[in-house]
Design a protein around this motif. Structure first.
Motif, PDB file in Angstrom:
ATOM      1  N   GLY A 147      39.008  39.950  40.930  1.00  0.00           N
ATOM      2  CA  GLY A 147      37.584  40.278  40.904  1.00  0.00           C
ATOM      3  C   GLY A 147      36.706  39.054  41.105  1.00  0.00           C
ATOM      4  O   GLY A 147      35.674  39.111  41.774  1.00  0.00           O
ATOM      5  N   PHE A 148      37.128  37.919  40.527  1.00  0.00           N
ATOM      6  CA  PHE A 148      36.354  36.691  40.674  1.00  0.00           C
ATOM      7  C   PHE A 148      36.410  36.155  42.107  1.00  0.00           C
ATOM      8  O   PHE A 148      35.509  35.454  42.541  1.00  0.00           O
ATOM      9  CB  PHE A 148      36.871  35.620  39.711  1.00  0.00           C
ATOM     10  N   MET A 149      37.479  36.487  42.818  1.00  0.00           N
ATOM     11  CA  MET A 149      37.592  36.063  44.213  1.00  0.00           C
ATOM     12  C   MET A 149      36.850  37.011  45.139  1.00  0.00           C
ATOM     13  O   MET A 149      36.187  36.584  46.087  1.00  0.00           O
ATOM     14  CB  MET A 149      39.078  35.999  44.605  1.00  0.00           C
ATOM     15  N   LEU A 150      36.950  38.312  44.864  1.00  0.00           N
ATOM     16  CA  LEU A 150      36.304  39.287  45.745  1.00  0.00           C
ATOM     17  C   LEU A 150      34.791  39.297  45.584  1.00  0.00           C
ATOM     18  O   LEU A 150      34.076  39.686  46.521  1.00  0.00           O
ATOM     19  CB  LEU A 150      36.860  40.681  45.483  1.00  0.00           C
ATOM     20  N   LEU A 151      34.288  38.884  44.429  1.00  0.00           N
ATOM     21  CA  LEU A 151      32.840  38.897  44.231  1.00  0.00           C
ATOM     22  C   LEU A 151      32.110  38.024  45.254  1.00  0.00           C
ATOM     23  O   LEU A 151      31.194  38.517  45.930  1.00  0.00           O
ATOM     24  CB  LEU A 151      32.501  38.468  42.808  1.00  0.00           C
ATOM     25  N   PRO A 152      32.464  36.734  45.422  1.00  0.00           N
ATOM     26  CA  PRO A 152      31.779  35.955  46.468  1.00  0.00           C
ATOM     27  C   PRO A 152      32.061  36.477  47.873  1.00  0.00           C
ATOM     28  O   PRO A 152      31.207  36.370  48.754  1.00  0.00           O
ATOM     29  CB  PRO A 152      32.332  34.540  46.278  1.00  0.00           C
ATOM     30  N   ILE A 153      33.246  37.071  48.085  1.00  0.00           N
ATOM     31  CA  ILE A 153      33.561  37.638  49.391  1.00  0.00           C
ATOM     32  C   ILE A 153      32.609  38.780  49.719  1.00  0.00           C
ATOM     33  O   ILE A 153      32.042  38.861  50.818  1.00  0.00           O
ATOM     34  CB  ILE A 153      35.019  38.127  49.429  1.00  0.00           C
ATOM     35  N   VAL A 154      32.428  39.676  48.760  1.00  0.00           N
ATOM     36  CA  VAL A 154      31.533  40.819  48.969  1.00  0.00           C
ATOM     37  C   VAL A 154      30.095  40.344  49.188  1.00  0.00           C
ATOM     38  O   VAL A 154      29.375  40.865  50.048  1.00  0.00           O
ATOM     39  CB  VAL A 154      31.631  41.781  47.770  1.00  0.00           C
ATOM     40  N   PHE A 207      38.177  47.876  40.556  1.00  0.00           N
ATOM     41  CA  PHE A 207      39.513  48.089  39.993  1.00  0.00           C
ATOM     42  C   PHE A 207      40.047  46.809  39.352  1.00  0.00           C
ATOM     43  O   PHE A 207      40.628  46.848  38.264  1.00  0.00           O
ATOM     44  CB  PHE A 207      40.472  48.563  41.081  1.00  0.00           C
ATOM     45  N   PHE A 208      39.849  45.683  40.025  1.00  0.00           N
ATOM     46  CA  PHE A 208      40.335  44.417  39.476  1.00  0.00           C
ATOM     47  C   PHE A 208      39.588  44.040  38.205  1.00  0.00           C
ATOM     48  O   PHE A 208      40.174  43.472  37.280  1.00  0.00           O
ATOM     49  CB  PHE A 208      40.196  43.307  40.513  1.00  0.00           C
ATOM     50  N   LEU A 209      38.306  44.341  38.153  1.00  0.00           N
ATOM     51  CA  LEU A 209      37.549  44.047  36.941  1.00  0.00           C
ATOM     52  C   LEU A 209      38.030  44.908  35.771  1.00  0.00           C
ATOM     53  O   LEU A 209      38.038  44.462  34.616  1.00  0.00           O
ATOM     54  CB  LEU A 209      36.054  44.263  37.190  1.00  0.00           C
ATOM     55  N   ILE A 210      38.436  46.145  36.069  1.00  0.00           N
ATOM     56  CA  ILE A 210      38.999  47.002  35.024  1.00  0.00           C
ATOM     57  C   ILE A 210      40.298  46.402  34.510  1.00  0.00           C
ATOM     58  O   ILE A 210      40.538  46.336  33.288  1.00  0.00           O
ATOM     59  CB  ILE A 210      39.229  48.431  35.569  1.00  0.00           C
ATOM     60  N   GLU A 211      41.144  45.933  35.425  1.00  0.00           N
ATOM     61  CA  GLU A 211      42.395  45.311  34.994  1.00  0.00           C
ATOM     62  C   GLU A 211      42.120  44.048  34.187  1.00  0.00           C
ATOM     63  O   GLU A 211      42.778  43.790  33.174  1.00  0.00           O
ATOM     64  CB  GLU A 211      43.263  44.964  36.202  1.00  0.00           C
ATOM     65  N   GLN A 212      41.147  43.253  34.622  1.00  0.00           N
ATOM     66  CA  GLN A 212      40.820  42.027  33.909  1.00  0.00           C
ATOM     67  C   GLN A 212      40.289  42.332  32.506  1.00  0.00           C
ATOM     68  O   GLN A 212      40.603  41.624  31.542  1.00  0.00           O
ATOM     69  CB  GLN A 212      39.769  41.243  34.705  1.00  0.00           C
ATOM     70  N   SER A 213      39.510  43.385  32.387  1.00  0.00           N
ATOM     71  CA  SER A 213      38.873  43.691  31.104  1.00  0.00           C
ATOM     72  C   SER A 213      39.811  44.384  30.129  1.00  0.00           C
ATOM     73  O   SER A 213      39.798  44.097  28.928  1.00  0.00           O
ATOM     74  CB  SER A 213      37.643  44.581  31.333  1.00  0.00           C
TER      75      SER A 213
END
Length: 327
Positions: A145-152, A28-34
């Motif tokens: 999205g950039f923060m959740l990526l390393p978290i995931v 969802f965050f990547l959609i908002e970013q894009s």
């Protein structure tokens, strides 16, 4: 006391579900970013146009609306609504993440950070909570999205390759210092993930501002460099004293367990290097001549050392901390 297998199973399920929810929130965050950039650019153009009108002697916003009606709120676009849904999902994920940690502790009748799996669980939980604070204080939600990526990624590694069955800790770790030292180390490490990502994005944004052709499509969607700098600085300022406290507590525990405060064990040495790097960042950030990209590079280096300490030192090298997998 025996391990409560039922609570342990519930903890595992909560952890897996939280990871899955973070993945959906990430999408969802990547959609908002894009796709949310057009709305942000339109808002910026409107503000710029209003300033131009006022500077040219035209009617200001207040002059045209004060006697009629308050300005209508800016319409919320679809991408922004999706971003809000991502934030709500992140909060839900945090609740399940916290439940997994608490249930793990109840199942084992101890603090739930006695091995690498549990340690990563704590680090990632603190990182997400810190980021939720950041998006409340600063206009950086679309960067989640950039923060959740390393978290995931960390949670996937922790839940698969580093997973450990719930059990009591080794006798060497059965100390009240496990509560104090490791909790401080895990909390500060989790917080340090946020300024690490913010500093990386700052370097991209700063490079774009120096040369608009560099990272043009990506950097144009990032907040102003000053916003990213404030996020990195304020989170580091909060984490650094806690990290210092954890290092000092580790030295006291080492004297109690091994008869010396410091022995240049790989874990101790890397922690000291990270402390020096972050101290240098705070000093450089407070010095006018070293603000900006130079300070961001130093903070990024601290982030690299922290990740190196988390994985390579714990899993590859051999030292006095090897039996613990944490600390």
């Amino acid at each position: 006391m025996p391990v409560n297998e039922t609570l342990s199973q519930y903890s595992d399920w909560s952890y897996t579900t939280a990871t899955a929810i973070y993945v959906v929130a990430l999408a969802f965050f990547l959609i908002e970013q894009s796709f949310g950039a057009k709305g942000r650019l339109a808002a910026e153009r409107a503000k710029s146009r209003a300033r131009e009108l006022v500077g040219a002697g035209g009617p200001s916003v207040t002059e045209t609306t004060v006697d009629t009606a308050p300005p209508a709120p800016r319409p919320v676009g679809r991408a922004e609504r999706i971003g809000r849904m991502g934030a709500a999902l992140t909060v839900l994920g945090v609740l399940l993440h916290l439940s997994a940690l608490v249930l793990r502790g109840l199942a084992t009748h101890r603090v739930p950070w006695g091995n690498m799996y549990e340690y990563i669980m704590v680090v990632t939980l603190i990182a997400v909570i810190t980021w939720l604070w950041a998006i409340k204080k600063f206009p950086v939600r679309h960067l989640s999205g950039f923060m959740l990526l390393p978290i995931v990624i960390l949670m996937f590694i922790g839940g698969t390759m580093l997973y450990t069955v719930a059990a009591p800790v080794q006798p060497a770790l059965q100390s009240y210092w496990l509560v104090i030292h490791v909790s401080a180390a895990a909390t500060s490490s989790g917080i340090f993930l946020v300024p690490g990502v913010a500093s990386l994005l700052y370097l991209v944004r700063a490079a774009h501002e120096r040369n608009p052709k560099r990272f043009a499509k990506f950097a144009s969607k990032l907040p102003a460099a000053e916003v990213l700098d404030r996020v990195a600085y304020r989170t580091t300022v909060f984490a650094f004293p806690l990290f210092t406290f954890g290092v000092l507590c580790g030295a006291v525990w080492a004297e109690s367990a091994w008869g010396r405060f410091w022995g240049w064990d790989p874990k101790e040495t890397t922690a000291f290097v990270a402390w020096v790097v972050y101290a240098a960042y705070l000093h450089s950030r407070a010095t006018a001549g070293w603000r900006g990209s130079r300070a961001a590079v130093i903070n990024t280096l601290g982030f690299v050392v922290t990740v190196f300490n988390l994985f390579f030192i714990n899993l590859v090298t051999t030292g006095l901390h090897s039996y613990a997998g944490v600390g």
